[in-house]
Enzyme design. Structure first.
Site, PDB file in Angstrom:
ATOM      1  CG  ASN A   9      -1.751   1.257   1.039  1.00 55.02           C
ATOM      2  OD1 ASN A   9      -2.084   2.012   0.273  1.00 55.02           O
ATOM      3  ND2 ASN A   9      -2.447   1.385   2.442  1.00 55.02           N
ATOM      4  CD1 TRP A  10       3.709   0.958  -2.779  1.00 58.36           C
ATOM      5  CD2 TRP A  10       3.933   2.467  -4.988  1.00 58.36           C
ATOM      6  NE1 TRP A  10       4.530   0.544  -3.799  1.00 58.36           N
ATOM      7  CE2 TRP A  10       4.445   1.168  -4.842  1.00 58.36           C
ATOM      8  CE3 TRP A  10       3.837   3.154  -5.769  1.00 58.36           C
ATOM      9  CZ2 TRP A  10       5.467   0.858  -6.114  1.00 58.36           C
ATOM     10  CZ3 TRP A  10       4.347   3.108  -6.994  1.00 58.36           C
ATOM     11  CH2 TRP A  10       5.097   1.854  -7.063  1.00 58.36           C
ATOM     12  CE  LYS A  11      -0.118   3.274   4.750  1.00 56.38           C
ATOM     13  NZ  LYS A  11      -0.515   3.626   5.988  1.00 56.38           N
ATOM     14  CG  HIS A  97      -6.084   1.750   4.705  1.00 51.33           C
ATOM     15  ND1 HIS A  97      -5.719   2.923   6.029  1.00 51.33           N
ATOM     16  CD2 HIS A  97      -4.956   0.958   4.755  1.00 51.33           C
ATOM     17  CE1 HIS A  97      -4.546   2.450   6.112  1.00 51.33           C
ATOM     18  NE2 HIS A  97      -4.003   1.418   5.618  1.00 51.33           N
ATOM     19  CD  GLU A  99      -3.518   5.516   6.539  1.00 54.90           C
ATOM     20  OE1 GLU A  99      -3.436   5.578   5.171  1.00 54.90           O
ATOM     21  OE2 GLU A  99      -2.570   4.978   7.001  1.00 54.90           O
ATOM     22  CD  GLU A 169      -3.953  -2.464   6.977  1.00 49.86           C
ATOM     23  OE1 GLU A 169      -2.784  -2.795   6.718  1.00 49.86           O
ATOM     24  OE2 GLU A 169      -4.638  -1.373   6.774  1.00 49.86           O
ATOM     25  N   GLY A 175       1.879   2.020  10.892  1.00 54.36           N
ATOM     26  CA  GLY A 175       2.760   3.228  10.658  1.00 54.36           C
ATOM     27  C   GLY A 175       3.244   3.673  12.103  1.00 54.36           C
ATOM     28  CB  SER A 215       4.609  -1.980  12.056  1.00 58.53           C
ATOM     29  OG  SER A 215       3.950  -0.915  12.375  1.00 58.53           O
ATOM     30  N   GLY A 236       2.451  -1.039   4.504  1.00 60.80           N
ATOM     31  CA  GLY A 236       2.660   0.275   4.207  1.00 60.80           C
ATOM     32  C   GLY A 236       4.199   0.693   4.001  1.00 60.80           C
ATOM     33  N   GLY A 237       4.754   1.119   4.990  1.00 62.36           N
ATOM     34  CA  GLY A 237       5.875   1.820   4.783  1.00 62.36           C
ATOM     35  C   GLY A 237       7.073   0.829   4.204  1.00 62.36           C
TER      36      GLY A 237
HETATM   37  C1  PEP Z   1      -1.126   0.200   5.944  1.00 61.19           C
HETATM   38  O1  PEP Z   1      -1.174   1.107   5.856  1.00 61.19           O
HETATM   39  O2  PEP Z   1      -2.054  -0.753   5.411  1.00 61.19           O
HETATM   40  C2  PEP Z   1      -0.307  -0.346   6.923  1.00 61.19           C
HETATM   41  C3  PEP Z   1       0.058  -1.409   7.281  1.00 61.19           C
HETATM   42  O3  PEP Z   1       1.180   0.655   7.049  1.00 61.19           O
HETATM   43  P1  PEP Z   1       2.424   0.222   7.779  1.00 61.19           P
HETATM   44  O4  PEP Z   1       2.989  -1.047   7.232  1.00 61.19           O
HETATM   45  O5  PEP Z   1       3.340   1.393   7.374  1.00 61.19           O
HETATM   46  O6  PEP Z   1       1.957   0.192   9.275  1.00 61.19           O
END
Ligand code: PEP
Length: 253
Positions: A9-11, A97, A99, A169, A175, A215, A236-237
């Protein structure tokens, strides 16, 4: 055998050039996908086509949009419809998601409409659920996630739910660098599967891929993905770093 998925997930990160460089770097690092494994790239709308082209139709590699409209078409300036995504060959859409739930007020009810319109257009939702820290601290996370699933998905038929993709999640782990322990992930994933089993039966529940997100990185992917009810991750990250994401793909069991 149900699907194992490493989903990026590049967001709202990276320029197109940075995204292409990331795909190029990833292609140079050995990473294998078995027949039942997929890598999915959740890409910002403007790059869906160029990044799809950069990936070059590799086997078991797919593109996801990060959202779509709940409306079919019409005067909805700035929106992107499921039909548009289907017309450019997109396979998946990340829906719900945290967010989007938090910053764009997406409710379980709205998400049920988005799920429907995706399915009508042969797009596969990656349906996100998960609780905030306060819910976890009150130890009501099972009930909270169950309501998210019921209100957005339980109107679907068994045939529609078969092979569905869920991403659990926990918001407190997104994050933040805080990961749910593999035991916490397994416990919730088993709960999610049991909720589907009660509604749709064990066979359907066992066909659902439940990804963990929060994470995930190269250092913890293998252990988390090794849990019996964890079928991969939404990342994500760490998906923005080629070496990390390659290792995460290789962490699929
Ligand atoms: C996400 O945004 O779906 C996510 C899991 O982010 P991260 O891996 O950065 O926690």
């Amino acid at each position: 055998m149900r699907k194992q998925i490493a989903a990026a997930n590049w967001k709202m990160n990276l320029t197109l050039q940075q995204g292409e460089a990331l795909i190029e770097a990833l292609s140079k690092i050995p990473h294998d996908l078995k027949d039942n494994q997929e890598a999915v790239f959740g890409i910002p709308f403007p790059y869906l086509i160029p990044i799809k082209n950069a990936l070059g139709g590799k086997k078991n590699v797919f593109i996801a949009a990060q959202n779509c409209s709940d409306k079919k078409s019409g005067a909805y300036t700035g929106e992107t419809s499921a039909e548009m995504l289907q017309s450019i060959g997109i396979s998946y859409v990340i829906l719900g998601h945290s967010e989007r739930r938090e910053y764009f007020n997406e409710s379980n009810e709205l998400l049920s409409k988005k799920v429907n319109i995706c399915l009508e257009n042969e797009l596969k939702p990656i349906f996100c659920c998960g609780e905030a820290l306060a819910v976890r601290e009150a130890n009501t996370q099972n009930e909270f996630v169950e309501i998210q699933l019921k209100e957005s998905l339980f109107h679907l038929s068994a045939e529609q739910i078969k092979g569905f993709v869920i991403a659990y999640e926990p918001i407190w782990a997104i994050g933040t660098g805080k990961t749910a322990s593999s035991a916490q992930a397994q416990e919730m994933h088993a709960h999610i599967r049991s909720v589907f089993a009660t509604q749709y039966g064990a066979d359907i529940a066992n066909s659902i891929s439940i990804l963990y997100g929060g994470s995930v990185k190269a250092a913890n992917a293998k252990e988390i993905f090794g849990q019996p009810d964890v079928d991969g991750g939404l990342v994500g990250g760490a998906s923005l770093i080629a070496e990390e994401f390659a290792a995460i793909i290789n962490g699929l069991k």
